[in-house]
Design a protein around this motif. Structure first.
Motif, PDB file in Angstrom:
ATOM      1  N   ASN A 293       0.813  -1.224   0.000  1.00  0.00           N
ATOM      2  CA  ASN A 293       0.000   0.000   0.000  1.00  0.00           C
ATOM      3  C   ASN A 293       0.849   1.278   0.000  1.00  0.00           C
ATOM      4  OD1 ASN A 293       0.983  -0.413   2.551  1.00  0.00           O
ATOM      5  ND2 ASN A 293      -0.989  -0.278   3.603  1.00  0.00           N
ATOM      6  N   TYR A 294       2.113   1.153  -0.366  1.00  0.00           N
ATOM      7  CA  TYR A 294       2.992   2.325  -0.341  1.00  0.00           C
ATOM      8  C   TYR A 294       2.660   3.350  -1.427  1.00  0.00           C
ATOM      9  CZ  TYR A 294       5.697   0.606   3.524  1.00  0.00           C
ATOM     10  OH  TYR A 294       6.076   0.211   4.788  1.00  0.00           O
ATOM     11  N   PRO A 295       2.394   2.940  -2.664  1.00  0.00           N
ATOM     12  CA  PRO A 295       1.989   3.961  -3.646  1.00  0.00           C
ATOM     13  C   PRO A 295       0.714   4.686  -3.224  1.00  0.00           C
ATOM     14  CG  PRO A 295       2.638   1.949  -4.758  1.00  0.00           C
ATOM     15  CD  PRO A 295       2.564   1.625  -3.294  1.00  0.00           C
ATOM     16  N   GLU A 296      -0.246   3.947  -2.655  1.00  0.00           N
ATOM     17  CA  GLU A 296      -1.496   4.575  -2.237  1.00  0.00           C
ATOM     18  C   GLU A 296      -1.272   5.505  -1.051  1.00  0.00           C
ATOM     19  OE1 GLU A 296      -4.962   5.971  -2.722  1.00  0.00           O
ATOM     20  OE2 GLU A 296      -4.207   4.423  -4.080  1.00  0.00           O
ATOM     21  N   ALA A 297      -0.350   5.144  -0.161  1.00  0.00           N
ATOM     22  CA  ALA A 297      -0.032   6.021   0.968  1.00  0.00           C
ATOM     23  C   ALA A 297       0.590   7.323   0.470  1.00  0.00           C
ATOM     24  CB  ALA A 297       0.915   5.314   1.934  1.00  0.00           C
ATOM     25  N   MET A 298       1.441   7.234  -0.537  1.00  0.00           N
ATOM     26  CA  MET A 298       2.033   8.443  -1.114  1.00  0.00           C
ATOM     27  C   MET A 298       0.943   9.322  -1.721  1.00  0.00           C
ATOM     28  SD  MET A 298       4.999   8.816  -4.061  1.00  0.00           S
ATOM     29  CE  MET A 298       6.418   8.817  -2.962  1.00  0.00           C
ATOM     30  N   ARG A 299       0.005   8.708  -2.414  1.00  0.00           N
ATOM     31  CA  ARG A 299      -1.094   9.471  -3.007  1.00  0.00           C
ATOM     32  C   ARG A 299      -1.955  10.125  -1.924  1.00  0.00           C
ATOM     33  NH1 ARG A 299      -1.689   4.325  -5.977  1.00  0.00           N
ATOM     34  NH2 ARG A 299      -0.565   4.526  -7.971  1.00  0.00           N
ATOM     35  N   ALA A 300      -2.158   9.409  -0.828  1.00  0.00           N
ATOM     36  CA  ALA A 300      -2.983   9.944   0.258  1.00  0.00           C
ATOM     37  C   ALA A 300      -2.334  11.183   0.885  1.00  0.00           C
ATOM     38  CB  ALA A 300      -3.216   8.868   1.315  1.00  0.00           C
ATOM     39  N   VAL A 301      -1.015  11.104   1.113  1.00  0.00           N
ATOM     40  CA  VAL A 301      -0.299  12.266   1.644  1.00  0.00           C
ATOM     41  C   VAL A 301      -0.378  13.419   0.645  1.00  0.00           C
ATOM     42  CG1 VAL A 301       1.941  13.166   2.369  1.00  0.00           C
ATOM     43  CG2 VAL A 301       1.249  10.857   3.048  1.00  0.00           C
ATOM     44  N   ALA A 302      -0.240  13.103  -0.622  1.00  0.00           N
ATOM     45  CA  ALA A 302      -0.284  14.130  -1.664  1.00  0.00           C
ATOM     46  C   ALA A 302      -1.636  14.839  -1.696  1.00  0.00           C
ATOM     47  CB  ALA A 302       0.014  13.501  -3.023  1.00  0.00           C
ATOM     48  N   ILE A 303      -2.712  14.076  -1.576  1.00  0.00           N
ATOM     49  CA  ILE A 303      -4.051  14.681  -1.570  1.00  0.00           C
ATOM     50  C   ILE A 303      -4.225  15.575  -0.347  1.00  0.00           C
ATOM     51  CG2 ILE A 303      -6.513  14.173  -1.324  1.00  0.00           C
ATOM     52  CD1 ILE A 303      -6.004  11.635  -2.993  1.00  0.00           C
ATOM     53  N   ARG A 304      -3.818  15.063   0.792  1.00  0.00           N
ATOM     54  CA  ARG A 304      -3.989  15.811   2.044  1.00  0.00           C
ATOM     55  C   ARG A 304      -3.172  17.104   2.046  1.00  0.00           C
ATOM     56  NH1 ARG A 304      -3.040  11.805   5.064  1.00  0.00           N
ATOM     57  NH2 ARG A 304      -0.847  12.166   5.615  1.00  0.00           N
ATOM     58  N   GLU A 305      -1.970  17.043   1.477  1.00  0.00           N
ATOM     59  CA  GLU A 305      -1.049  18.187   1.524  1.00  0.00           C
ATOM     60  C   GLU A 305      -1.005  18.970   0.211  1.00  0.00           C
ATOM     61  OE1 GLU A 305       0.448  19.133   4.248  1.00  0.00           O
ATOM     62  OE2 GLU A 305      -0.261  17.433   5.442  1.00  0.00           O
ATOM     63  N   LYS A 306      -1.861  18.566  -0.749  1.00  0.00           N
ATOM     64  CA  LYS A 306      -1.921  19.264  -2.049  1.00  0.00           C
ATOM     65  C   LYS A 306      -0.569  19.258  -2.772  1.00  0.00           C
ATOM     66  CE  LYS A 306      -5.813  22.256  -0.809  1.00  0.00           C
ATOM     67  NZ  LYS A 306      -6.145  21.515   0.428  1.00  0.00           N
ATOM     68  N   VAL A 307       0.003  18.056  -2.869  1.00  0.00           N
ATOM     69  CA  VAL A 307       1.282  17.856  -3.559  1.00  0.00           C
ATOM     70  C   VAL A 307       1.019  17.257  -4.941  1.00  0.00           C
ATOM     71  CG1 VAL A 307       3.474  16.599  -3.531  1.00  0.00           C
ATOM     72  CG2 VAL A 307       2.536  17.518  -1.398  1.00  0.00           C
ATOM     73  N   PRO A 308       1.563  17.841  -6.003  1.00  0.00           N
ATOM     74  CA  PRO A 308       1.415  17.248  -7.341  1.00  0.00           C
ATOM     75  C   PRO A 308       2.084  15.870  -7.390  1.00  0.00           C
ATOM     76  CG  PRO A 308       2.262  19.493  -7.468  1.00  0.00           C
ATOM     77  CD  PRO A 308       2.347  19.088  -6.034  1.00  0.00           C
ATOM     78  N   VAL A 309       1.517  14.969  -8.188  1.00  0.00           N
ATOM     79  CA  VAL A 309       2.028  13.593  -8.283  1.00  0.00           C
ATOM     80  C   VAL A 309       2.268  13.214  -9.741  1.00  0.00           C
ATOM     81  CG1 VAL A 309       1.558  11.153  -7.817  1.00  0.00           C
ATOM     82  CG2 VAL A 309       0.810  12.897  -6.185  1.00  0.00           C
ATOM     83  N   ILE A 310       3.429  12.620  -9.997  1.00  0.00           N
ATOM     84  CA  ILE A 310       3.719  12.002 -11.291  1.00  0.00           C
ATOM     85  C   ILE A 310       3.508  10.500 -11.128  1.00  0.00           C
ATOM     86  CG2 ILE A 310       5.519  11.497 -12.993  1.00  0.00           C
ATOM     87  CD1 ILE A 310       6.739  14.230 -12.343  1.00  0.00           C
ATOM     88  N   GLU A 311       2.578   9.937 -11.900  1.00  0.00           N
ATOM     89  CA  GLU A 311       2.186   8.536 -11.727  1.00  0.00           C
ATOM     90  C   GLU A 311       3.103   7.599 -12.515  1.00  0.00           C
ATOM     91  OE1 GLU A 311       0.492   6.733  -9.899  1.00  0.00           O
ATOM     92  OE2 GLU A 311      -0.851   8.083  -8.811  1.00  0.00           O
ATOM     93  N   LEU A 312       4.331   7.489 -12.049  1.00  0.00           N
ATOM     94  CA  LEU A 312       5.295   6.599 -12.688  1.00  0.00           C
ATOM     95  C   LEU A 312       4.921   5.132 -12.458  1.00  0.00           C
ATOM     96  CD1 LEU A 312       7.786   6.965 -14.413  1.00  0.00           C
ATOM     97  CD2 LEU A 312       9.190   6.913 -12.345  1.00  0.00           C
ATOM     98  N   HIS A 313       4.239   4.869 -11.359  1.00  0.00           N
ATOM     99  CA  HIS A 313       3.791   3.512 -11.042  1.00  0.00           C
ATOM    100  C   HIS A 313       2.892   2.971 -12.154  1.00  0.00           C
ATOM    101  CE1 HIS A 313       3.656   0.404  -8.027  1.00  0.00           C
ATOM    102  NE2 HIS A 313       2.330   0.350  -8.035  1.00  0.00           N
ATOM    103  N   ASP A 314       1.964   3.786 -12.583  1.00  0.00           N
ATOM    104  CA  ASP A 314       1.029   3.365 -13.628  1.00  0.00           C
ATOM    105  C   ASP A 314       1.701   3.313 -14.993  1.00  0.00           C
ATOM    106  OD1 ASP A 314      -0.884   3.271 -11.660  1.00  0.00           O
ATOM    107  OD2 ASP A 314      -1.786   5.210 -12.167  1.00  0.00           O
ATOM    108  N   MET A 315       2.547   4.305 -15.295  1.00  0.00           N
ATOM    109  CA  MET A 315       3.175   4.349 -16.613  1.00  0.00           C
ATOM    110  C   MET A 315       4.135   3.195 -16.837  1.00  0.00           C
ATOM    111  SD  MET A 315       3.752   8.414 -17.507  1.00  0.00           S
ATOM    112  CE  MET A 315       4.252   9.015 -15.890  1.00  0.00           C
ATOM    113  N   THR A 316       4.898   2.811 -15.797  1.00  0.00           N
ATOM    114  CA  THR A 316       5.831   1.696 -15.975  1.00  0.00           C
ATOM    115  C   THR A 316       5.090   0.369 -16.076  1.00  0.00           C
ATOM    116  OG1 THR A 316       6.220   1.769 -13.568  1.00  0.00           O
ATOM    117  CG2 THR A 316       7.884   2.784 -14.987  1.00  0.00           C
ATOM    118  N   ARG A 317       3.930   0.263 -15.447  1.00  0.00           N
ATOM    119  CA  ARG A 317       3.109  -0.946 -15.634  1.00  0.00           C
ATOM    120  C   ARG A 317       2.695  -1.079 -17.100  1.00  0.00           C
ATOM    121  NH1 ARG A 317      -1.012   0.426 -13.000  1.00  0.00           N
ATOM    122  NH2 ARG A 317      -0.518  -0.485 -10.958  1.00  0.00           N
TER     123      ARG A 317
END
Length: 414
Positions: A293-317
């Motif tokens: 659940n580490y990618p999702e935890a990063m996304r959760a922190v990003a949403i809470r703190e309004k941090v932009p995210v580059i979704e490398l997890h999805d692109m490399t898949r």
């Protein structure tokens, strides 16, 4: 040997001020590097006139900071084909072909650093990092290619251009030796001389250990308003044990530190979700989720703190699944025995990228920057073409001039 050290730069250097400009006429004889001279051929033996295909290195002793490097490539005596990299195989210029008597000039920004933060503190680098070219007191240029030729090198301090500081693990670090590679050492190739990348990542690190080793403190000692901090973690964080370990505990807490310190410095923080591992389901058509659940935890922190995210997890898949079960090995360190000097056994690593894989992933990061509409995408080079991981470049046509430094032991982390 002829070196022109501008008078103003000489005076500032004597006063301990780091605003020098150095200019080297590479058609003249140059010395081997020594600390006393502060410049010269380095790492491997200086090139001989009869060996026009040999890669060579040239170093200049400079204080920490960003430097605009301007190289004039070509030869009055022969046709040439030159690749330019810096520090630990950081790519700036792919094959530049010049006819006899013709020259091309290019400029780019290189970040140079040492472990020292101030007169009391220093980055706690690993033993393996002590031989890295990016933790010493000099800026090192690598000239490679099928027939490298350099007419002139100019190095001058830059204090204005925005710096993109990279934080992460073995999928981000400037890998020092062939055949290992990461996206962080490829991404400078796509930007002009108005953007500088400073890669502080290291193999095996977690978000917490990155901070504990004072790498973030070193970044804060160099950062300025308008800079960027990109963080890709998750690979090694999931293996942390002990009190407080976990995606929504230590990991999230460490990410918050990156946010707070970056914003306090007036810079922009961006999260990058971790690259996928080459782990297939039983049908060998879909990539398995191995990061818990580490990618999702990063996304959760990003949403809470309004941090932009580059979704490398999805692109490399998408990238791996597009290449398929067999061809996906062409993006990673999968090689039969004796492919490289000193490699007596086969290499089959499903985490760490080779040069082609790292090159492709760097394009994905740029596309993430474009999606976020970061101002620095205005500084993409003229030959940039938008990239789709579902339509990757053909690995069969990719070419990389091998650096003459090899390592068969895989990087820390998995």
């Amino acid at each position: 040997m002829k070196i022109k050290l501008l008078l103003a730069g000489l005076l500032l250097s004597a006063l301990g001020v780091s605003a020098q400009t150095y200019q080297f006429d590479m058609t003249k004889s140059q010395p081997n590097y020594t600390d006393q001279a502060g410049y010269g051929y380095d790492v491997v033996a200086a090139p001989e006139k009869k060996d026009i295909k040999k890669a060579f290195f040239f170093s200049v002793k400079v204080p920490d900071g960003n430097y605009r490097v301007t190289v004039t490539l070509g030869s009055s005596k022969r046709a040439a084909s030159t690749v330019v990299r810096a520090e630990c195989r950081r790519l700036f210029l792919e094959e530049c072909v010049t006819k006899k008597g013709k020259y091309q000039t290019f400029s780019f920004l290189v970040n140079k650093r040492s472990p020292y933060i101030n007169n009391k503190e220093r980055v706690l680098i690993k033993n393996r990092e002590r031989e890295y070219l990016h933790w010493d007191d000099r800026l090192t240029l690598e000239f490679n290619g099928s027939a490298p030729a350099v007419r002139e090198i100019r190095v001058e301090r830059d204090t204005i251009a925005p710096t993109v500081f990279l934080c992460g693990n073995s999928t981000v670090v400037d890998q020092a030796k062939e055949p290992w590679a990461s996206w962080g050492q490829m991404i400078p190739r796509w930007f002009d001389d108005q953007v500088c990348f400073a890669n502080f990542a290291e193999s095996g690190l977690t978000a917490s250990s990155f901070i504990a080793q004072k790498r973030l403190d070193k970044i804060m000692s160099m950062i300025k308003k308008g800079d960027y901090v990109l963080c890709e973690f998750g690979h090694n964080d999931q293996k942390e044990k002990g009190p407080g370990a976990g995606a929504y505990y230590n990991f999230s807490f460490a990410l918050k530190k990156f946010i707070d310190m970056t914003r306090k410095a007036g810079a922009t923080i961006i999260f990058v979700t971790p690259t996928q591992r080459r782990a297939w389901d039983t049908s060998k058509t879909k990539i398995l989720e191995t990061h818990s659940n580490y990618p999702e935890a990063m996304r959760a922190v990003a949403i809470r703190e309004k941090v932009p995210v580059i979704e490398l997890h999805d692109m490399t898949r998408t990238f791996f699944e597009t290449l398929g079960y067999d061809n996906s090995t062409k993006a990673l360190v999968h090689y039969p025995a004796n492919t490289f000097p000193g490699q007596t056994t086969a290499l089959a690593d499903n985490t760490h990228f080779n040069q082609y894989g790292a090159y492709e992933v760097s394009k994905m990061v740029v596309m993430g920057m474009k999606k976020l509409q970061l101002p620095i995408v205005n500084n993409l080079r003229n030959d940039w073409k938008d990239y789709n991981p579902a339509q990757p470049d053909d690995w069969k046509t990719f070419h990389w001039a091998l650096c003459p430094i090899y390592e068969t032991i895989k990087p820390d982390g998995n």
